[in-house]
Design a protein around this motif. Structure first.
Motif, PDB file in Angstrom:
ATOM      1  N   GLN A  38       0.872  -1.181   0.060  1.00 47.82           N
ATOM      2  CA  GLN A  38       0.049   0.062  -0.111  1.00 47.82           C
ATOM      3  C   GLN A  38       0.801   1.317  -0.043  1.00 47.82           C
ATOM      4  O   GLN A  38       0.589   2.219  -0.818  1.00 47.82           O
ATOM      5  N   GLN A  39       1.694   1.195   0.834  1.00 50.51           N
ATOM      6  CA  GLN A  39       2.482   2.569   0.912  1.00 50.51           C
ATOM      7  C   GLN A  39       3.502   2.863  -0.233  1.00 50.51           C
ATOM      8  O   GLN A  39       3.608   4.051  -0.688  1.00 50.51           O
ATOM      9  N   VAL A  40       3.994   1.612  -0.877  1.00 47.93           N
ATOM     10  CA  VAL A  40       4.798   2.073  -2.021  1.00 47.93           C
ATOM     11  C   VAL A  40       4.027   2.337  -3.239  1.00 47.93           C
ATOM     12  O   VAL A  40       4.313   3.620  -3.744  1.00 47.93           O
ATOM     13  N   GLU A  41       2.822   1.921  -3.514  1.00 43.36           N
ATOM     14  CA  GLU A  41       2.084   2.327  -4.504  1.00 43.36           C
ATOM     15  C   GLU A  41       1.508   3.807  -4.190  1.00 43.36           C
ATOM     16  O   GLU A  41       1.370   4.472  -5.239  1.00 43.36           O
ATOM     17  N   GLU A  42       1.173   4.057  -3.079  1.00 40.37           N
ATOM     18  CA  GLU A  42       0.527   5.392  -2.803  1.00 40.37           C
ATOM     19  C   GLU A  42       1.627   6.425  -3.033  1.00 40.37           C
ATOM     20  O   GLU A  42       1.537   7.514  -3.805  1.00 40.37           O
ATOM     21  N   LYS A  43       2.844   6.342  -2.723  1.00 39.72           N
ATOM     22  CA  LYS A  43       4.119   7.059  -2.899  1.00 39.72           C
ATOM     23  C   LYS A  43       4.166   7.335  -4.269  1.00 39.72           C
ATOM     24  O   LYS A  43       4.580   8.297  -4.563  1.00 39.72           O
ATOM     25  N   ILE A  44       4.120   6.293  -5.134  1.00 43.42           N
ATOM     26  CA  ILE A  44       4.734   6.275  -6.512  1.00 43.42           C
ATOM     27  C   ILE A  44       3.421   7.163  -7.085  1.00 43.42           C
ATOM     28  O   ILE A  44       3.740   8.167  -7.864  1.00 43.42           O
ATOM     29  N   GLN A  45       2.435   6.975  -6.823  1.00 39.99           N
ATOM     30  CA  GLN A  45       1.172   7.683  -6.993  1.00 39.99           C
ATOM     31  C   GLN A  45       1.109   9.245  -6.989  1.00 39.99           C
ATOM     32  O   GLN A  45       0.607  10.080  -7.739  1.00 39.99           O
ATOM     33  N   GLN A  46       1.973   9.375  -5.837  1.00 38.91           N
ATOM     34  CA  GLN A  46       1.968  11.058  -5.425  1.00 38.91           C
ATOM     35  C   GLN A  46       3.285  11.493  -6.267  1.00 38.91           C
ATOM     36  O   GLN A  46       3.494  12.664  -5.838  1.00 38.91           O
ATOM     37  N   GLY A  47       3.942  10.905  -6.938  1.00 42.60           N
ATOM     38  CA  GLY A  47       4.970  11.354  -7.761  1.00 42.60           C
ATOM     39  C   GLY A  47       6.399  11.027  -7.039  1.00 42.60           C
ATOM     40  O   GLY A  47       7.312  11.548  -7.142  1.00 42.60           O
ATOM     41  N   LYS A  48       6.335  10.412  -5.993  1.00 41.56           N
ATOM     42  CA  LYS A  48       7.553  10.053  -4.944  1.00 41.56           C
ATOM     43  C   LYS A  48       8.532   9.257  -5.598  1.00 41.56           C
ATOM     44  O   LYS A  48       8.175   8.100  -6.305  1.00 41.56           O
ATOM     45  N   TRP A  49       9.841   9.295  -5.409  1.00 47.40           N
ATOM     46  CA  TRP A  49      10.767   8.382  -5.734  1.00 47.40           C
ATOM     47  C   TRP A  49      11.146   7.263  -4.671  1.00 47.40           C
ATOM     48  O   TRP A  49      11.455   7.673  -3.612  1.00 47.40           O
ATOM     49  N   VAL A  50      10.696   6.007  -4.960  1.00 45.02           N
ATOM     50  CA  VAL A  50      10.716   5.139  -3.756  1.00 45.02           C
ATOM     51  C   VAL A  50      11.823   4.132  -4.026  1.00 45.02           C
ATOM     52  O   VAL A  50      11.937   3.648  -5.100  1.00 45.02           O
ATOM     53  N   ILE A  51      12.493   3.545  -2.757  1.00 42.40           N
ATOM     54  CA  ILE A  51      13.855   2.903  -2.743  1.00 42.40           C
ATOM     55  C   ILE A  51      13.419   1.509  -2.152  1.00 42.40           C
ATOM     56  O   ILE A  51      12.850   1.724  -1.067  1.00 42.40           O
ATOM     57  N   LEU A  52      13.613   0.422  -2.886  1.00 46.19           N
ATOM     58  CA  LEU A  52      13.450  -0.887  -2.152  1.00 46.19           C
ATOM     59  C   LEU A  52      14.436  -1.619  -1.933  1.00 46.19           C
ATOM     60  O   LEU A  52      15.362  -1.614  -2.951  1.00 46.19           O
TER      61      LEU A  52
END
Length: 200
Positions: free
Chosen positions: A98-112
């Motif tokens: 949930q958090q990853v998909e939400e951040k990407i939708q908000q335009g964030k760059w997400v690191i795993l």
């Protein structure tokens, strides 16, 4: 180092979310690199993984990992709440979706920061993700670092070393390999890969 002006310019261009996958064997220094990267670039979002392994000294639930029981983790799997998951050294690891998909939708760059098996799952579900592999300068140096941490029992170290051979052999599956020999050089290469990927 990348200048502040360059970072501001690139930040202004960040209109789309992005997924960045960081993988490498245990003990290679991924966590140390990421901590330094996040201190310099708080605009990046580091996803917190769930795991069934016991916390190490000074690790904080919700910051380093979400520490859950095996039944809790298996329930997350059944509910399709994980973006990827893997079993490693007798423990489950996975990325809450949930958090990853939400951040990407908000335009964030997400690191795993995830294991090889999970990185392969992400490569299929997010083919546009930037996949970076952190390599040790040598296998002998990796073993030295792993033992030097003093955090794992001998049987766990043996499992991690065995798994590391498989991981290192798969490094060519990634978009970029960074050898963590000199820390500052490796950190600069990681910054360049994320913020300026078009340059060789």
């Amino acid at each position: 180092m990348i200048s502040t002006d360059e970072i501001n310019r690139m930040n202004e261009q960040k209109v789309e979310g992005r997924l960045i996958v960081l993988t490498g064997p245990s003990g290679v220094g991924k966590g140390t690199l990421l901590r330094s990267l996040m201190q310099s670039h708080p605009e990046l979002y580091l996803s917190v993984s769930a795991t069934t392994r016991a916390p190490r000294p000074k690790e904080i639930n919700g910051k380093n990992y979400y520490f859950v029981s095996r039944p809790e983790f298996e329930q997350m799997l059944k509910a399709d709440e994980l973006l990827e998951w893997a079993e490693y050294a007798g423990n489950y690891y996975g990325t809450p979706r949930q958090q990853v998909e939400e951040k990407i939708q908000q335009g964030k760059w997400v690191i795993l920061e995830i294991e090889l098996e999970g990185a392969r799952q992400i490569a299929k579900s997010f083919p546009s993700a930037l996949k970076i592999f952190i390599s040790p300068p040598s296998f002998a140096e990796l073993e030295k670092r792993m033992r030097g941490r003093g955090q794992d029992a001998e049987d766990a170290i043996a499992k991690r070393l065995s798994h590391a051979k498989t991981e290192i052999a798969a490094a060519d599956e990634f978009d970029l390999q960074i050898i963590n020999d000199d820390f500052d050089t490796a950190l600069h290469s990681l910054e360049e890969a994320i913020f300026n990927p078009t340059q060789p």
